[in-house]
Design an enzyme around this catalytic site. Structure first.
Site: not given
Ligand code: NAD
Length: 500
Positions: A177, A282, A227, A384
């Site tokens: 979002e 990541c 995450s 992280e």
């Molecule tokens: P995030 O976990 O906050 O959000 C990811 C998705 O989950 C979003 O679409 C968000 O709307 C949804 N979300 C958030 N909170 C939620 C909840 N409580 N319940 C259900 N859904 C929820 O991650 P971010 O901040 O958007 O992205 C950064 C993170 O992603 C970092 O930790 C990074 O390391 C990780 N990442 C990992 C990879 C990989 O391949 N391992 C790749 C890119 C990013």
């Protein structure tokens, strides 16, 4: 200032139902001239219903025809590259050249999905018994869902849905979002490329949308990238509801620098890996493990000199190396980690906290930060940070470096800088990490391999994209058939069939 509303793509149309919304900021200016809708349960259910309705016809569409849509989409993505990169930069903040790199890696996944007819050919064995043939085919699952993070709004969704739909599934995507526009634009281009309405649906939203996808029995599989706490939740909740789940989580990637490494090259590589995209990758390198104090001294001196040459500013300025962090809360969190590192006793060699970008005083800019003498017990070592903060840890031996990496909760990526083939081979063979580089700081697998970490960086069995994605988005069915010749009668056999 007029505000643009970012809606959902359902059944081939943009819909903007009344309900909750939140601002989407330009991180270089701190201004929000867009509002993204946050889907309620009914909207997500409508998207799932559209995907379900589109499934039978799409499943029966010949793989070659499905693949041709991917080939056409690849062309359209190339033609619309400038527009897509501008959207990425306006909401994520990364510099345009980096946005183009992201788009290119995404296009490579679309290209891989266009090989679907080859990838779905299955396995065939003739005469497994007398006049008996057997084959395995890979059938679509039905409606699949994807939930993606903010840091690669174009690339990560393209890890997911192109392969899923090329395999005959239909899809509901829930982008971040925080920067949803480029993701939605790519989905519109997919329609233009010939993807039938309902095959790909995009719902914007938050936890409400995600939980609806996780709980609805029509959704058969969920791909998540984000995450670790959320990845773990998605995995357990999705599995509890009978779904196939792959959930990729966070990271804390270590780069080992050996005493024999080409230090100048290692420093250049580390600069891009630590500070590229403001550290919001990541596969970024937030930790250097220097083997030997002389190595540590040389690396810190080299990094300090290179940081002094960096230009930080809006991602639209092509002379900038690094843009802003994605949102104000994330800026505050990253800055808080720098404060924490100082309080914990690490040596702050370069302090980017007071950076000001003229004309962009309300942007979320943090200058590059460099810590020396980081210790494993510190929070800046364990957690992280996801920002432009690089820490140097000093150890005496390669084994000590490897023990540190293996003990860390994450195991996404790592790399070693060395000229010693024996050390490199030992490292790649034994290290408990999913993606490993040798003199390559960001060992992101190409589209025809697969992407995934170990330990708490991945929940599930199959990695993202590449060959693993074909397996994730299909179910194996094995068929054994005999066509007895007319008139041939066989006796009844009560023993278990075997080739004895
Ligand atoms: P995030 O976990 O906050 O959000 C990811 C998705 O989950 C979003 O679409 C968000 O709307 C949804 N979300 C958030 N909170 C939620 C909840 N409580 N319940 C259900 N859904 C929820 O991650 P971010 O901040 O958007 O992205 C950064 C993170 O992603 C970092 O930790 C990074 O390391 C990780 N990442 C990992 C990879 C990989 O391949 N391992 C790749 C890119 C990013």
């Amino acid at each position: 200032m007029s505000t643009t509303t970012i809606g959902h793509l359902i059944g081939g149309h943009i819909v903007t139902p009344a309900g909750r919304s939140q601002p989407v900021y330009n991180p270089a200016t701190g201004q929000a001239d867009k509002q993204v809708l946050l889907a309620e349960v009914a909207t997500v259910e409508e998207a799932i219903a559209n995907a379900q309705a589109a499934y039978p016809a799409w499943r029966n569409t010949p793989p070659l025809k499905r693949a041709r849509v991917m080939s056409k989409l690849k062309e359209l993505l190339e033609q619309h590259a400038d527009e897509l990169c501008a959207l990425i930069t306006a909401e994520h903040g990364k510099v345009l050249g980096d946005a183009l790199g992201e788009l290119q890696r995404g296009i490579e996944n679309v290209e891989y999905a266009s090989y679907a007819p080859e990838l779905l050919k299955g396995e065939h064995s003739k005469n497994v018994g007398p006049s008996i043939d057997s084959w395995s085919e890979f059938q679509a699952l039905g409606v699949c869902a994807g939930i993606s993070p903010f840091n690669f709004p174009v690339m990560v969704p393209l890890w997911m849905w192109p392969m899923a739909v090329a395999c005959g599934n239909t899809f509901v995507l829930k982008p971040s979002e925080r920067d949803p526009s480029s993701t939605l634009r790519v989905a519109q281009l997919a329609l233009q490329a010939g993807l039938p309405p309902g095959v790909l649906n995009v719902v914007n939203g938050d936890k409400t949308a995600v939980d609806t996808l996780l709980h609805d029995p029509r959704v058969k599989a969920v791909s998540f990238v984000g995450s670790t706490p959320i990845a773990e939740y998605i995995y357990s909740e999705g599995c509890k509801h009978g779904k196939r789940v792959q959930a990729l989580g966070g990271a804390k990637n270590h780069a080992v620098v050996m005493p024999d490494a080409d230090i100048a090259n290692a420093v250049n590589a580390l600069m891009g890996a630590a500070y590229g995209s403001c550290g919001e990758r990541c596969m970024a390198i937030p930790l250097v493990v220097a083997v030997g104090d002389a190595t540590g001294d040389a690396v810190v001196a080299g990094l300090k000199a290179e940081i002094a040459k960096m230009k930080v500013g809006p991602g639209t300025d092509s002379s900038c190396d690094m843009g802003p962090l994605v949102t104000k809360p994330h800026f505050d969190k990253v800055k808080g980690y720098v404060d924490q590192g100082v309080a914990e006793g690490a040596t702050l060699v370069v302090d980017g906290r007071s950076l000001k970008v003229p004309g962009h005083e309300d942007g979320y800019f943090l200058g590059a930060c460099l810590f020396d003498h980081v210790k494993p017990g510190m929070r800046i070592y364990q957690e992280e940070i996801f920002g432009p903060v690089l820490g140097v840890v000093r150890v005496k031996t390669l084994q000590e470096a490897m023990d540190l990496i293996d003990a860390h909760e994450y195991g996404n990526g790592t790399c070693i800088f060395t000229r010693d083939g024996e050390a490199a081979r030992y490292f790649t063979d034994h290290i408990q990490v999913g993606m490993v580089g040798v003199n390559v700081p960001l060992p992101v697998p190409v589209a025809y391999h697969s992407f995934g970490g170990w330990k708490r960086s991945l929940f599930g069995d199959l990695h993202a994209y590449g060959p693993d994605a074909v397996r994730f988005y299909t179910k194996r069915k094995t068929i054994t058939q005999r066509w007895p010749s007319a008139g041939v009668r066989e006796g009844t056999i009560f023993s278990f069939p075997s080739s004895r």
